[in-house]
Design a protein around this motif. Structure first.
Motif, PDB file in Angstrom:
ATOM      1  N   ASP A 116       0.846  -1.146   0.039  1.00 19.05           N
ATOM      2  CA  ASP A 116       0.188  -0.086   0.101  1.00 19.05           C
ATOM      3  C   ASP A 116       0.869   1.294  -0.167  1.00 19.05           C
ATOM      4  N   VAL A 117       0.248   2.357  -0.755  1.00 20.23           N
ATOM      5  CA  VAL A 117       1.092   3.661  -0.623  1.00 20.23           C
ATOM      6  C   VAL A 117       0.001   4.699  -0.385  1.00 20.23           C
ATOM      7  N   THR A 118       0.455   5.765   0.318  1.00 17.16           N
ATOM      8  CA  THR A 118      -0.627   6.674   0.823  1.00 17.16           C
ATOM      9  C   THR A 118       0.499   7.955   0.958  1.00 17.16           C
ATOM     10  N   VAL A 119      -0.403   8.985   0.305  1.00 22.58           N
ATOM     11  CA  VAL A 119       0.354  10.284   0.285  1.00 22.58           C
ATOM     12  C   VAL A 119      -0.390  11.206   1.128  1.00 22.58           C
ATOM     13  N   ASP A 120       0.329  11.807   2.188  1.00 21.69           N
ATOM     14  CA  ASP A 120      -0.165  12.610   3.030  1.00 21.69           C
ATOM     15  C   ASP A 120      -0.960  13.892   2.677  1.00 21.69           C
ATOM     16  N   LYS A 121      -2.180  13.628   3.181  1.00 21.76           N
ATOM     17  CA  LYS A 121      -3.254  14.609   2.992  1.00 21.76           C
ATOM     18  C   LYS A 121      -2.825  16.059   3.216  1.00 21.76           C
ATOM     19  N   THR A 122      -2.046  16.382   4.271  1.00 22.67           N
ATOM     20  CA  THR A 122      -2.075  17.687   4.849  1.00 22.67           C
ATOM     21  C   THR A 122      -0.663  18.120   4.191  1.00 22.67           C
ATOM     22  N   ASP A 123       0.193  17.101   3.862  1.00 31.34           N
ATOM     23  CA  ASP A 123       1.726  17.711   3.355  1.00 31.34           C
ATOM     24  C   ASP A 123       2.059  16.491   2.006  1.00 31.34           C
ATOM     25  N   PRO A 124       1.486  16.899   0.971  1.00 31.22           N
ATOM     26  CA  PRO A 124       1.741  15.733   0.127  1.00 31.22           C
ATOM     27  C   PRO A 124       2.995  15.792  -0.582  1.00 31.22           C
ATOM     28  N   ARG A 125       4.121  16.324   0.035  1.00 33.35           N
ATOM     29  CA  ARG A 125       5.489  15.712  -0.033  1.00 33.35           C
ATOM     30  C   ARG A 125       5.957  14.390   0.713  1.00 33.35           C
ATOM     31  N   ILE A 126       5.027  14.179   1.463  1.00 34.49           N
ATOM     32  CA  ILE A 126       5.223  13.145   2.404  1.00 34.49           C
ATOM     33  C   ILE A 126       4.413  11.732   1.866  1.00 34.49           C
ATOM     34  N   PHE A 165       1.866 -11.359  10.853  1.00 35.30           N
ATOM     35  CA  PHE A 165       0.784 -10.513  10.280  1.00 35.30           C
ATOM     36  C   PHE A 165       0.975 -10.115   8.794  1.00 35.30           C
ATOM     37  N   LEU A 166       0.174 -10.198   7.868  1.00 34.02           N
ATOM     38  CA  LEU A 166       0.403  -9.970   6.443  1.00 34.02           C
ATOM     39  C   LEU A 166      -0.408  -8.535   6.379  1.00 34.02           C
ATOM     40  N   GLY A 167       0.327  -7.430   6.029  1.00 38.52           N
ATOM     41  CA  GLY A 167      -0.401  -6.112   6.199  1.00 38.52           C
ATOM     42  C   GLY A 167      -1.135  -5.969   4.704  1.00 38.52           C
ATOM     43  N   LEU A 168      -2.257  -5.324   4.789  1.00 39.42           N
ATOM     44  CA  LEU A 168      -2.866  -4.949   3.623  1.00 39.42           C
ATOM     45  C   LEU A 168      -3.025  -3.336   3.240  1.00 39.42           C
ATOM     46  N   THR A 169      -3.312  -2.684   4.333  1.00 44.79           N
ATOM     47  CA  THR A 169      -3.530  -1.069   4.019  1.00 44.79           C
ATOM     48  C   THR A 169      -2.910  -0.204   5.203  1.00 44.79           C
ATOM     49  N   SER A 183      -4.107  -2.364   8.339  1.00 44.32           N
ATOM     50  CA  SER A 183      -5.010  -3.348   8.558  1.00 44.32           C
ATOM     51  C   SER A 183      -4.316  -4.567   7.996  1.00 44.32           C
ATOM     52  N   GLY A 184      -4.795  -5.903   8.372  1.00 45.63           N
ATOM     53  CA  GLY A 184      -4.315  -6.841   7.864  1.00 45.63           C
ATOM     54  C   GLY A 184      -4.844  -8.238   8.492  1.00 45.63           C
ATOM     55  N   PRO A 217      -9.990  -7.304   5.947  1.00 42.76           N
ATOM     56  CA  PRO A 217     -10.178  -5.767   6.244  1.00 42.76           C
ATOM     57  C   PRO A 217      -9.212  -4.814   5.405  1.00 42.76           C
ATOM     58  N   PHE A 218     -10.053  -3.659   5.100  1.00 45.28           N
ATOM     59  CA  PHE A 218      -8.999  -2.559   4.292  1.00 45.28           C
ATOM     60  C   PHE A 218      -9.555  -1.310   4.796  1.00 45.28           C
ATOM     61  N   ILE A 219      -8.694  -0.550   5.132  1.00 42.75           N
ATOM     62  CA  ILE A 219      -8.898   1.026   5.655  1.00 42.75           C
ATOM     63  C   ILE A 219      -9.624   1.538   4.768  1.00 42.75           C
ATOM     64  N   GLY A 220     -10.766   2.025   4.747  1.00 43.40           N
ATOM     65  CA  GLY A 220     -11.304   3.111   3.988  1.00 43.40           C
ATOM     66  C   GLY A 220     -10.873   4.607   4.036  1.00 43.40           C
ATOM     67  N   ALA A 221     -10.823   5.222   5.412  1.00 39.80           N
ATOM     68  CA  ALA A 221     -10.407   6.291   5.628  1.00 39.80           C
ATOM     69  C   ALA A 221     -10.280   6.336   7.171  1.00 39.80           C
ATOM     70  N   VAL A 222      -9.326   7.528   7.411  1.00 41.38           N
ATOM     71  CA  VAL A 222      -9.476   7.871   8.934  1.00 41.38           C
ATOM     72  C   VAL A 222      -9.956   9.497   8.675  1.00 41.38           C
TER      73      VAL A 222
END
Length: 446
Positions: A116-126, A165-169, A183-184, A217-222
């Motif tokens: 999984d890949v997530t770009v930070d919503k408040t600082d998209p350089r992260i 543990f196998l990670g998913l999101t 999650s996983g 289980p997959f994380i939708g959003a925080v």
């Protein structure tokens, strides 16, 4: 026209066979550049399609240029500067904004399964990356990584999660960057949610009710304002459910369930509204017509109303629009847009943004670039498959005649076509995981 197109499509898919991924052409995930709402990257079952002008023009980046093939669906992100980040079986790939060249930017992540890949919503350089790599014997090395330079270099956050543990999101809390969720599946294939308050230095695990390898289980959003409010999508073979925790994982409430694949989830930028979408992945899944479609609710009560009855295969909510992956055979678009600031008024109408035959050809890249060298020869077969042209030529930007008639089906036993992919190379440990789970693991869309 619809019947003729599908007949030709079926013949071409049969012709492509094992040399390509053989899947029905579908849009799967949209990411929008954080600083440029007109820059769109759309993942599909046949690679990546890019638009720099809000959907007026689309160009293709083939799977091989990104670094994957077969049934793999990479996790995708776009940074502040427009860099394309893709998580694949072989590691983390980074592409320039035009999609011309993809590389392994940091050797630490090469040959690690970037799930999984997530770009930070408040600082998209992260950029955050979750890797979960098989070690044999049913064990995995699951690590969390963070980049502060748009995916060029990475630092490991904290220590590895338990080997069983196998990670998913993964998702960080927008209002608290030290609060991160993963999650996983844990020991005995139990569904788990891990949470950290100190950027991975220590973790607390929570059991996700009724989640297992068949109901992953997959994380939708925080929530953008509450770091303890987390939405989880439970992807089952038939029933797909949406769970909510308001206490960081200590307890869960089921707020929606339906027979079918919940392929879309999107929380509004303010966190006040939520949408979910049930779609048809064309993979033999059971889909209840009464569940299929787009559902909307206020997060104050989570009372969902169906506002659209056509299939939904992805959802992306920006400050300007809600984007929906659909089916051009049923709704007239593969990607549509709703510009209304709220969906609370009942049924919605979409502005078409992308159709399969909008792909004009490979991304315009310099000679010798990865995309130019790998995608040009593969374009003629894809061009026919998408109904873009009957004579694709050499893969120029125009792509030939884009007339409305379906391409003629090949004669039985006479393929006369060009392979548009290569046989997928999977690590040996991956075969310990059921194929149905693998195919569904990437059906995660924000």
């Amino acid at each position: 026209m619809k019947r003729g197109y599908l007949v030709g499509l079926a013949a071409l898919l049969q012709c492509l066979g094992a040399s390509a991924n053989g899947r029905f052409p579908l849009a799967q995930q949209l990411v929008v550049a954080p600083k440029d709402p007109n820059s769109l990257a759309l993942r599909s079952t046949f690679g990546l399609v890019l638009s720099k002008d809000g959907g007026k023009n689309w160009h293709w980046v083939c799977e091989q240029a990104i670094g994957y093939s077969g049934v793999e669906d990479p996790a995708l992100g776009v940074t502040q500067g427009g860099a394309l980040i893709a998580g694949i079986f072989d590691g983390l790939r980074r592409g320039d904004p035009k999609g011309c060249d993809f590389t392994f930017p940091d050797p630490q992540l090469k040959d690690r399964y970037a799930v999984d890949v997530t770009v930070d919503k408040t600082d998209p350089r992260i950029v955050y990356v979750l890797t979960s790599t098989g070690k044999g014997g049913g064990n995995f090395e699951t690590l969390l990584w963070r980049s502060s330079d748009e995916g060029v270099t990475f630092n490991q956050l904290g220590s590895a999660l338990p080997e069983a543990f196998l990670g998913l999101t993964l998702d960080p809390a927008p209002s608290d960057p030290n609060r991160i969720y993963v999650s996983g599946l844990g020991s005995g294939s139990a569904g788990l949610l891990y949470a950290t308050n100190d950027a991975g230095q220590s973790w607390q695990s929570f059991t996700v009710p009724s989640a297992d390898i068949q109901n992953s289980p997959f994380i939708g959003a925080v929530s953008p304002t509450d770091p303890l409010r987390v939405y989880l999508r439970i992807a089952g073979s038939q029933t797909n459910r949406l769970l909510l925790t308001d206490d960081g994982g200590q307890s869960f409430t089921e707020i929606f369930a339906g027979t079918g694949r919940m392929l879309g989830f999107a929380l509004s930028p303010s966190g006040d509204e939520v949408t979910i979408g049930y779609g048809d992945p064309k993979g033999g899944a059971v889909v209840d017509p009464q569940t299929l479609g787009l559902w909307h609710a206020k997060t104050s009560d989570h009372v969902f109303t169906r506002v659209h009855e056509g299939p939904v295969n992805c959802l992306t909510w920006t400050s300007q629009s809600l984007y929906v992956c659909g089916s051009q055979f049923e709704q007239g678009f593969e990607l549509g847009r709703v510009d209304a600031p709220s969906l609370g008024g009942g049924s919605v109408d979409f502005t078409p943004v992308f159709r399969l035959d909008d792909v004009q050809g490979p991304a315009p890249c310099p000679s010798g670039s990865g995309t130019e060298s790998l995608c040009t020869s593969a374009w003629p077969a894809l061009c026919e498959l998408l109904g873009r042209c009957t004579d694709a030529g050499s893969g120029g930007a125009d792509g030939g005649d884009a007339g409305p008639d379906a391409p003629p089906a090949p004669e039985p036993g006479d393929c006369n076509c060009i392979a548009v992919g290569r046989r997928v190379r999977l690590p040996s440990w991956i075969f310990a995981i059921p194929l149905a789970f693998l195919l569904g693991r990437r059906r995660r869309h924000r």
